[in-house]
Design an enzyme around this catalytic site. Structure first.
Site, PDB file in Angstrom:
ATOM      1  CG  HIS A 102     -12.292   6.158   0.976  1.00 53.36           C
ATOM      2  ND1 HIS A 102     -12.933   7.265   1.484  1.00 53.36           N
ATOM      3  CD2 HIS A 102     -11.005   6.276   1.333  1.00 53.36           C
ATOM      4  CE1 HIS A 102     -12.056   8.041   2.100  1.00 53.36           C
ATOM      5  NE2 HIS A 102     -10.872   7.456   2.027  1.00 53.36           N
ATOM      6  CB  VAL A 110     -14.289   9.375  12.462  1.00 54.11           C
ATOM      7  CG1 VAL A 110     -15.530  10.040  13.043  1.00 54.11           C
ATOM      8  CG2 VAL A 110     -13.101  10.324  12.474  1.00 54.11           C
ATOM      9  CG  ASN A 140      -2.040   0.851   1.216  1.00 56.04           C
ATOM     10  OD1 ASN A 140      -2.019   1.855   0.503  1.00 56.04           O
ATOM     11  ND2 ASN A 140      -3.067   0.508   1.972  1.00 56.04           N
ATOM     12  NE  ARG A 179      -5.837   2.683  -1.023  1.00 58.82           N
ATOM     13  CZ  ARG A 179      -5.408   3.894  -0.655  1.00 58.82           C
ATOM     14  NH1 ARG A 179      -4.211   4.050  -0.150  1.00 58.82           N
ATOM     15  NH2 ARG A 179      -6.178   4.932  -0.790  1.00 58.82           N
ATOM     16  NE  ARG A 216      -8.180  14.454   1.681  1.00 58.38           N
ATOM     17  CZ  ARG A 216      -8.330  13.171   1.404  1.00 58.38           C
ATOM     18  NH1 ARG A 216      -9.241  12.782   0.535  1.00 58.38           N
ATOM     19  NH2 ARG A 216      -7.588  12.267   1.991  1.00 58.38           N
ATOM     20  CD  GLU A 274      -7.438   0.625   1.968  1.00 61.64           C
ATOM     21  OE1 GLU A 274      -6.364   0.938   2.501  1.00 61.64           O
ATOM     22  OE2 GLU A 274      -8.164   1.432   1.378  1.00 61.64           O
TER      23      GLU A 274
END
Ligand code: ADP
Length: 405
Positions: free
Chosen positions: A186, A338, A7, A98, A247, A390
């Site tokens: 994502h 989160v 990754n 990835r 962001r 992931e």
């Protein structure tokens, strides 16, 4: 079967090795037998290689002129040094990467050949911080491991099923033909989250109308119907959509133009401000880490309170905007830093959907174990928390391709 997952980020490379059975794929995620990370952003003079294996962690310093950003050194720790886990690198059966951007060409994990490498290269203008690193890593693996099969697992692939009305921007149509469209990101996480959520509610994924909320430093929602992504909040770039750690998410597109034409801010500075100095950090100030914001809010900090309220309001609005396209909502799934850890965000967000009959079980929400249902038995919408995995999802794609290429 030994599956190596890589990754690559803009300033770090993460990797892990799974030892998977040849028979059936395990129902629950296994721990990797080796994990390593090279980080070039910690110290100006050297890169830091951290290796975790056999229950211990150790660090190695890499000089700045190390070729391939330290890939060879990282892979060498699989067979030598303090915690070797393989007799030889030839034991690795398949390598999964990835890859952030696969454009609209790849709808699933794909064995890497010359055409795939060329596509990743062609898409560099759309993912300038990531695709060059992916390409470098693929070539690096070829150099170190020879002709081991390599697989690209694209972050955009899950979203290639999005219909044209959701993928097209209301701008001159020929821009769409030039590739300016919603790609979504994502995807590896959203696909995995949707599958796990269906298992948690005990219904076939194909029968569910679902929204998956990946809330980490980057944040996005995906509307999943019949197991397919039908819309997502990130767009042409990962800057669109929800308010994120640093962001901005969606803002009036005239704001950057105003900054540039009226205030003399350079385009590169606008890019930095919107990607690195906005979102939760932009409002709160000291950081974009929700843990710090929640703590400051407890202490009465007004900007922390505002940042939290904005985050939740925008999240609720984006969830609501996806529901008509699904024709209703059966499952709301939270995942990533989160989503998995903040009962406060889940609780405040869900409070806006009581009109749908959504009812959180607050004791389950507060004490939520990873991978659990946190709504009441009578809730009109099932709410679940899914542990983001992931790397495990990438390993599964590799395992499947290794068995049925
Ligand atoms: P990334 O998107 O970089 O992979 P993660 O998915 O690990 O990030 O999410 C990181 C974010 O998760 C942190 O910035 C932090 O705001 C948030 N987070 C982690 N633990 C908690 C917690 N206990 N409470 C609230 N937020 C948390």
């Amino acid at each position: 079967m030994k599956v190596l997952v890589l990754n690559a980020g803009s300033s770090s490379q993460k990797s892990c090795l799974y030892d998977l059975p040849e028979g059936a794929f395990p129902e629950t995620a296994a721990e990797p037998i080796w994990e390593a990370m090279v980080d070039w952003g910690i110290h100006p003079d050297y890169g830091q290689l951290t290796v975790t294996a056999q229950g211990t962690e150790h660090e190695i310093r890499l000089s700045r002129d190390t070729p391939n950003h330290g890939l060879e050194e990282m892979l060498a720790t699989l067979v030598q040094g303090e915690t070797p886990v393989l007799g030889a690198l030839t034991e690795i059966s398949i390598v999964g990467h990835r890859v952030v951007h696969g454009g609209d060409r790849y709808c699933q994990a794909t064995l890497i050949d010359e055409a795939v490498k060329q596509t990743i290269e062609e898409l560099i203008p759309l993912a300038p911080n990531h695709n060059p690193a992916h390409l470098e890593e693929i070539l690096g693996v070829e150099a170190v491991l020879g002709d081991v099969p390599q697989v690209a697992v694209f972050d955009t692939a899950f979203h290639t099923s999005i219909p044209a009305a959701a993928a097209t921007y209301p701008i001159p149509y020929d821009w769409f033909e030039k590739g300016i469209r919603r790609y979504g990101f994502h995807g590896i996480s959203h696909r995995y989250c949707a599958q796990q959520a269906a298992t948690l509610v005990g219904k076939p994924l194909e029968s569910l109308r679902m929204i998956t909320a990946h809330l980490g430093n980057g944040c996005s929602l995906t509307a999943v119907r019949g197991g397919e992504s039908v819309n997502t909040t990130m767009g042409f770039t990962p800057l669109e959509g929800l308010m994120m750690g640093t962001r901005s998410g969606s803002i009036d597109p005239a704001i950057p133009l105003y900054l540039m034409t009226q205030m003399g801010v350079e385009a590169s500075e606008v890019d930095r401000l919107l990607n690195k100095q906005s979102g939760l950090k932009g409002i709160f100030g000291p950081s974009g880490d929700l843990r710090e914001i929640l703590q400051a809010r407890e202490g009465g900090d007004e900007r922390a309170r505002l940042a939290f309220e904005m985050y939740v309001l925008r999240l609720q609005g984006a969830i609501a905007a996806l529901i008509p396209q699904l024709g209703g909502l059966d499952v709301l799934a939270f995942t990533a830093g989160v989503g998995e850890n903040s009962a406060a965000v889940r609780s405040a967000t869900c409070a806006g959907f009581e009109f749908l009959g959504l009812e959180l079980d607050e004791s389950k929400n507060q004490g939520s174990a990873k991978n659990s249902r946190i709504s009441t038995a009578n809730s009109g919408v099932a709410v679940v928390v899914v542990h983001a995995q992931e790397d495990w999802a990438i390993a599964r794609e590799c395992w499947q391709l290794a068995r049925c290429p």
